[in-house]
Design a protein around this motif. Structure first.
Motif, PDB file in Angstrom:
ATOM      1  N   ALA A 156     -12.287   4.395  -1.491  1.00 51.94           N
ATOM      2  CA  ALA A 156     -11.023   5.128  -1.581  1.00 51.94           C
ATOM      3  C   ALA A 156     -10.555   5.269  -3.025  1.00 51.94           C
ATOM      4  CB  ALA A 156      -9.957   4.404  -0.769  1.00 51.94           C
ATOM      5  N   HIS A 157      -9.461   6.031  -3.193  1.00 51.78           N
ATOM      6  CA  HIS A 157      -8.797   6.107  -4.505  1.00 51.78           C
ATOM      7  C   HIS A 157      -7.854   4.928  -4.697  1.00 51.78           C
ATOM      8  CE1 HIS A 157      -6.772   8.602  -1.472  1.00 51.78           C
ATOM      9  NE2 HIS A 157      -5.667   8.085  -1.952  1.00 51.78           N
ATOM     10  N   HIS A 158      -7.306   4.389  -3.611  1.00 53.29           N
ATOM     11  CA  HIS A 158      -6.481   3.174  -3.723  1.00 53.29           C
ATOM     12  C   HIS A 158      -7.397   1.951  -3.716  1.00 53.29           C
ATOM     13  CE1 HIS A 158      -2.760   5.177  -1.646  1.00 53.29           C
ATOM     14  NE2 HIS A 158      -2.883   5.539  -2.904  1.00 53.29           N
ATOM     15  N   THR A 159      -7.076   0.969  -4.520  1.00 50.50           N
ATOM     16  CA  THR A 159      -7.858  -0.271  -4.497  1.00 50.50           C
ATOM     17  C   THR A 159      -6.932  -1.486  -4.488  1.00 50.50           C
ATOM     18  OG1 THR A 159      -7.971  -0.341  -6.924  1.00 50.50           O
ATOM     19  CG2 THR A 159      -9.831   0.675  -5.768  1.00 50.50           C
TER      20      THR A 159
ATOM     21  N   GLY B  57       0.852  -1.185   0.000  1.00 50.72           N
ATOM     22  CA  GLY B  57       0.000   0.000   0.000  1.00 50.72           C
ATOM     23  C   GLY B  57       0.883   1.227   0.000  1.00 50.72           C
ATOM     24  N   ALA B  58       0.460   2.256  -0.716  1.00 52.38           N
ATOM     25  CA  ALA B  58       1.264   3.470  -0.830  1.00 52.38           C
ATOM     26  C   ALA B  58       0.815   4.503   0.194  1.00 52.38           C
ATOM     27  CB  ALA B  58       1.135   4.043  -2.239  1.00 52.38           C
ATOM     28  N   GLU B  59       1.708   5.419   0.516  1.00 59.00           N
ATOM     29  CA  GLU B  59       1.402   6.563   1.400  1.00 59.00           C
ATOM     30  C   GLU B  59       0.801   6.124   2.736  1.00 59.00           C
ATOM     31  OE1 GLU B  59       1.333   7.531  -2.783  1.00 59.00           O
ATOM     32  OE2 GLU B  59      -0.680   7.514  -1.956  1.00 59.00           O
ATOM     33  N   GLY B  60       1.296   5.012   3.232  1.00 57.56           N
ATOM     34  CA  GLY B  60       0.848   4.555   4.544  1.00 57.56           C
ATOM     35  C   GLY B  60      -0.421   3.724   4.527  1.00 57.56           C
TER      36      GLY B  60
ATOM     37  N   ALA C 185      -3.445   3.776 -12.227  1.00 55.20           N
ATOM     38  CA  ALA C 185      -1.978   3.772 -12.173  1.00 55.20           C
ATOM     39  C   ALA C 185      -1.566   4.032 -10.733  1.00 55.20           C
ATOM     40  CB  ALA C 185      -1.416   4.848 -13.098  1.00 55.20           C
ATOM     41  N   HIS C 186      -0.316   4.335 -10.537  1.00 56.89           N
ATOM     42  CA  HIS C 186       0.140   4.954  -9.295  1.00 56.89           C
ATOM     43  C   HIS C 186       1.435   5.640  -9.630  1.00 56.89           C
ATOM     44  CE1 HIS C 186       0.998   5.549  -4.979  1.00 56.89           C
ATOM     45  NE2 HIS C 186      -0.287   5.736  -5.001  1.00 56.89           N
ATOM     46  N   MET C 187       2.050   6.256  -8.631  1.00 56.49           N
ATOM     47  CA  MET C 187       3.323   6.909  -8.916  1.00 56.49           C
ATOM     48  C   MET C 187       4.280   5.892  -9.543  1.00 56.49           C
ATOM     49  SD  MET C 187       3.371   9.050  -5.433  1.00 56.49           S
ATOM     50  CE  MET C 187       5.043   9.653  -5.442  1.00 56.49           C
TER      51      MET C 187
ATOM     52  N   LEU D  46      -3.971  -0.685  -7.111  1.00 55.59           N
ATOM     53  CA  LEU D  46      -4.128   0.315  -8.183  1.00 55.59           C
ATOM     54  C   LEU D  46      -4.703   1.593  -7.578  1.00 55.59           C
ATOM     55  CD1 LEU D  46      -5.288  -2.000 -11.078  1.00 55.59           C
ATOM     56  CD2 LEU D  46      -3.353  -0.442 -11.185  1.00 55.59           C
ATOM     57  N   GLU D  47      -4.724   2.624  -8.384  1.00 50.75           N
ATOM     58  CA  GLU D  47      -5.275   3.894  -7.920  1.00 50.75           C
ATOM     59  C   GLU D  47      -6.071   4.530  -9.052  1.00 50.75           C
ATOM     60  OE1 GLU D  47      -3.397   6.944  -5.127  1.00 50.75           O
ATOM     61  OE2 GLU D  47      -2.839   7.700  -7.080  1.00 50.75           O
ATOM     62  N   ASP D  48      -7.278   4.986  -8.721  1.00 50.48           N
ATOM     63  CA  ASP D  48      -8.083   5.724  -9.691  1.00 50.48           C
ATOM     64  C   ASP D  48      -7.416   7.064  -9.946  1.00 50.48           C
ATOM     65  OD1 ASP D  48     -10.476   3.913  -9.823  1.00 50.48           O
ATOM     66  OD2 ASP D  48     -10.533   4.367  -7.688  1.00 50.48           O
TER      67      ASP D  48
HETATM   68 MN    MN Z   1      -1.684   7.025  -3.847  1.00 49.13          MN
END
Ligand code: MN
Length: 497
Positions: free
Chosen positions: A449-452, A304-307, A351-353, A334-336
């Motif tokens: 959320a935006h993260h999935t 998971g990104a950003e914590g 995508a993500h960073m 993934l991220e919307d």
């Molecule tokens: Mn993110």
């Protein structure tokens, strides 16, 4: 893939001694045949183990407790061949703690019209006995899956197979340990949550480590180990220099190789199966882990990104649920990110960073080095690819303060119309069901959320069953979703929870 245990499922047939020894012999013979045929079918991902017919309180209680303590047993499949008085099952069921499937089947497929008599009826009365058993399981409020149909029917076998994977997600959940490197991204709400409640509900251990502790493990990786892995990258992936100096490029790639080895050693040593990073808190790390995290995800680690530890744990569980699946198409965080709103071509670019798992890739995978628009480190090396087409599910586990909710959206992944040569990240592109407008509106109303945690290889049914087993709310956004009904469902759920 970090493998799951050699799990097995016990097959327990219920009966009683009212119908004589001959009948009990047939019950045992029939249930053995069913188990053998299920194992021979090639449909089930795990072995089914036959257990002697359960006819007394004592034996039922002992068998369920043995199932509890057998580390390889991931669940019990029950079936009442004859009538089996359900009070006999109360004590065993009260003490049982693993996933339960009620296979509502019958040995014979057709009524033997010419020969049927009362002996046959008494021997083959699952229609009767399974209702008695089902009643007590419902009265006791025990979560279980019910699958109805003839045991030789491929559809029935596939539903058992699908439930087995859910059961693995349930059993393995309490073994998931998430390493948080640094804290949650400042001011972000949806990636937060109650870690104590998560351990109570899901069994997850979520611990934080100072980033420099893992950075030291990275720095300790030798140059020769680092170079050997960088060589492997150069063999396996296309190198897209895009005008960069090849020596400088290789040096950037080697930084990720050193991070991959250092992180993996640190995770192994401390027994964590999922990891969370934060681009704003990298300590002595030279780059945001990109390629390194992508490779770890492919090996089966959750991320998971950003914590975002909830996504990290869900990615790990969904990878375990799909472990060893033939023709698996992949599971990833993934991220919307951004929409295409052109009529008839609607969808969400995912995508993500950096950190998308290459298990979902189709076609060539290349390495690029590009600056990040955020953070203050070297340009990180990352794997760039596009994802497979076809149906999948996007899931988001959110903490509503008083409870967890799992939001599941069935989506259809597609190819984008044109290549995106200036976008230096891995992507997926999907249209949510029932369509982008209703899908996105429902997702936002549910607080998704935006993260999935995304997978091509699991179904919404499996994830709903998983959520039910965990005792949490779940909502599905699919082809049948309408906003009016969905809003009502959220209201009703609020009342239930
Ligand atoms: Mn993110």
């Amino acid at each position: 893939m970090k493998a799951v245990k050699n799990y097995k499922f016990w097959f327990c047939t219920g009966s009683q001694d009212l119908y004589g020894d001959e009948c009990l012999k047939n019950v045992a013979r029939h249930s053995r045949i069913i188990v053998e045929e299920l194992n021979k079918s090639g449909v089930l991902p795990f072995e089914v183990v036959w257990k002697p017919t359960l006819i007394t309180n004592e034996l039922i209680r002992r068998t369920f407790n043995e199932a509890n303590t057998d580390e390889e047993c991931a669940g019990v499949i029950t079936w009442m061949h004859t009538f089996s008085p359900a009070k006999s099952w109360i004590l065993g069921l009260q003490e049982y703690r693993k996933p339960l499937l009620h296979l509502h089947t019958q040995f014979n497929e057709e009524i033997p019209y010419d020969t049927i008599d009362m002996d046959f009826m008494n021997e083959n009365q699952a229609a009767h006995g399974d209702r008695e058993y089902g009643h007590i399981v419902s009265r006791m409020g025990i979560e279980r899956k019910v699958v109805m149909g003839h045991w030789s029917d491929r559809k029935v076998q596939e539903r058992i197979a699908s439930w087995m994977r859910t059961a693995i997600g349930v059993i393995e959940s309490s073994h998931v340990r998430v390493m948080r490197v640094a804290d949650n991204m400042r001011n972000v709400a949806v990636t937060e949550g109650d870690k104590v409640e998560a351990q109570l509900k899901f069994g997850w251990e979520v611990d934080t480590y100072p980033v420099n502790e893992i950075a030291e493990a990275v720095a300790a990786v030798s140059e020769s180990d680092t170079n050997a892995l960088a060589d492997e990258y150069y063999d396996k992936y296309e190198i897209l220099l895009e005008g960069r100096d090849p020596v400088e490029f290789r040096r950037h790639v080697a930084v990720q190789a050193q991070i991959e080895i250092g992180f993996e050693r640190f995770l192994e040593e401390k027994n964590y199966q999922a990891i969370v990073t934060h681009f704003g808190d990298l300590g002595a790390l030279k780059q945001l882990p990109g390629l390194a995290i992508q490779r770890l995800e492919e090996k089966g680690y959750g991320f998971g990104a950003e914590g975002d530890w909830k996504v990290a744990a869900m990615v790990r569980i969904m990878k375990l649920m799909t472990a060893g699946m033939r023709d698996a198409k992949g599971t990833s965080m993934l991220e919307d990110y951004t929409y295409n709103l052109v009529k008839g071509k609607e969808g969400i670019l995912q995508a993500h960073m950096l950190e998308i798992c290459p298990s979902i890739a189709e076609g060539p995978i290349s390495i690029k080095c590009q600056p990040l628009s955020m953070g203050d480190r070297e340009d990180p090396a990352r794997l760039v690819f596009t994802a497979k087409e076809g149906p999948g599910i996007a899931t988001s586990l959110i903490d509503l303060g008083t409870r967890f909710r799992l939001i599941i959206n069935e989506v259809d992944c597609k190819k984008v119309e044109k290549p995106m040569p200036k976008l230096p990240v891995a992507t997926n592109f999907w249209e949510p069901r029932p369509n982008l407008y209703t899908g996105a509106e429902a997702w936002i109303l549910a607080g998704g959320a935006h993260h999935t945690a995304f997978s091509y290889d699991l179904t919404s049914e499996q994830m709903v069953d998983w959520a039910d087993a965990m005792g949490i709310e779940s909502v599905v956004i699919d082809a049948d979703t309408t906003i009016r009904n969905f809003k009502n469902e959220l209201k009703w759920n609020a009342a239930v929870y």
